[in-house]
Design an enzyme around this catalytic site. Structure first.
Site, PDB file in Angstrom:
ATOM      1  N   LYS A 190       0.862  -1.174   0.000  1.00  0.00           N
ATOM      2  CA  LYS A 190       0.000   0.000   0.000  1.00  0.00           C
ATOM      3  C   LYS A 190       0.905   1.233   0.000  1.00  0.00           C
ATOM      4  CE  LYS A 190      -3.537   2.250   2.876  1.00  0.00           C
ATOM      5  NZ  LYS A 190      -4.309   2.115   4.146  1.00  0.00           N
ATOM      6  N   ASP A 230     -14.102   3.985  10.085  1.00  0.00           N
ATOM      7  CA  ASP A 230     -14.426   3.889   8.656  1.00  0.00           C
ATOM      8  C   ASP A 230     -14.770   2.452   8.260  1.00  0.00           C
ATOM      9  OD1 ASP A 230     -14.898   5.029   6.177  1.00  0.00           O
ATOM     10  OD2 ASP A 230     -12.818   4.895   5.516  1.00  0.00           O
TER      11      ASP A 230
END
Length: 270
Positions: free
Chosen positions: A15, A110
């Protein structure tokens, strides 16, 4: 996101963050702080991090079955009812650990299907802690200016920036409804009727709930049984308990795990 291979032959996910975005760099620091404090089989494992003037990146456990979002909306394969129960139980166990497994609770902030990843055995792992909050000792909530994803955030989070473990519970409940109905909380059908996902589900519950759940819950050759209907109704009821308007009226993730275990065991009884 990139796929890579270590010298040992183990597949990993990379990532890599956009250094031009200041907020992204702040999220890197937040995620590092959270991941230093957590270890759980239902959280995406961080193998190592890379940080310099030129790069900010995570090397993560590779998840060959992708995200829950892909399985709901993009993949040709479909998840049956038992698979969805098992995945949502995995997610609940992960969030229970974040909320209750430390002296200082961690709020994910989230929760949504794209942040739930599936390994080779279809075990769910929660990831992406870029806007998470570590609550201070003796504090049950904090204020933030960073909002999660529209449709999943709790009312008090969206209007006042208040985050607590209860705001994660709300997001979890919305995601549970989405997983059963295959409807995004911002779906156009509900938007045209000026309804949120909770209101849309509530309108059908309990009498016509089977009319609005995802048809792919049951393969064509599989008969819908009373056990299946009870399982779905129980999960919808649980989701409604998670998404009460007032934070103090919502159940805790400990209770979610207990109830989902009972629902799963009742469904598996012969």
């Amino acid at each position: 996101m990139y796929k890579g291979t270590l010298s040992s032959g183990i597949a990993v996910a990379m990532k890599v963050l956009d250094l031009a975005n200041e907020q992204v760099c702040k999220r890197f620091d937040t995620e590092c702080e959270v991941m230093r404090n957590v270890r759980h089989r239902n959280l995406v494992s961080v193998i190592t991090t890379c940080s310099s003037d030129y790069i900010r990146a995570f090397v993560l456990q590779y998840m060959p079955n992708g995200s829950l979002e892909n399985w709901l909306y993009k993949e040709e394969s479909h998840l049956n009812l038992l698979q969805r129960v098992a995945i949502m139980l995995d997610v609940a166990v992960a969030i229970e650990y974040l909320h209750h497994g430390h002296v200082t609770p961690i709020v994910h902030c989230d929760l949504k299907p794209s942040n739930v990843l599936l390994d080779e055995d279809m075990v769910a792992h929660v990831g992406d802690f870029g806007i998470s909050k570590i609550l201070a000792i003796s504090k049950s909530m904090e204020h933030t200016e960073t909002l999660g994803t529209l449709g999943y955030i709790a009312p008090e989070y969206g209007s006042e920036g208040i985050v607590s473990t209860s705001s994660d519970v709300y997001s979890y409940g919305i995601m549970l409804m989405e997983v059963l109905a295959k409807k995004r909380p911002t779906d156009e059908e509900m938007y045209n009727e000026n309804l949120g996902l909770r209101q849309w589900i509530t309108r059908a519950f309990p009498k016509t709930i089977m009319d609005i759940v995802d048809a792919n819950l049951f393969p064509a050759e599989e008969q819908i049984t009373s056990k299946s209907e009870i399982c779905i109704a129980s999960m919808i009821e649980l989701a409604l308990d998670c998404t009460n308007e007032k934070p103090e009226s919502r159940i805790t993730m400990k209770d979610v795990v207990k109830k989902l275990n009972k629902i799963k065991n009742a469904f598996l009884e012969t």
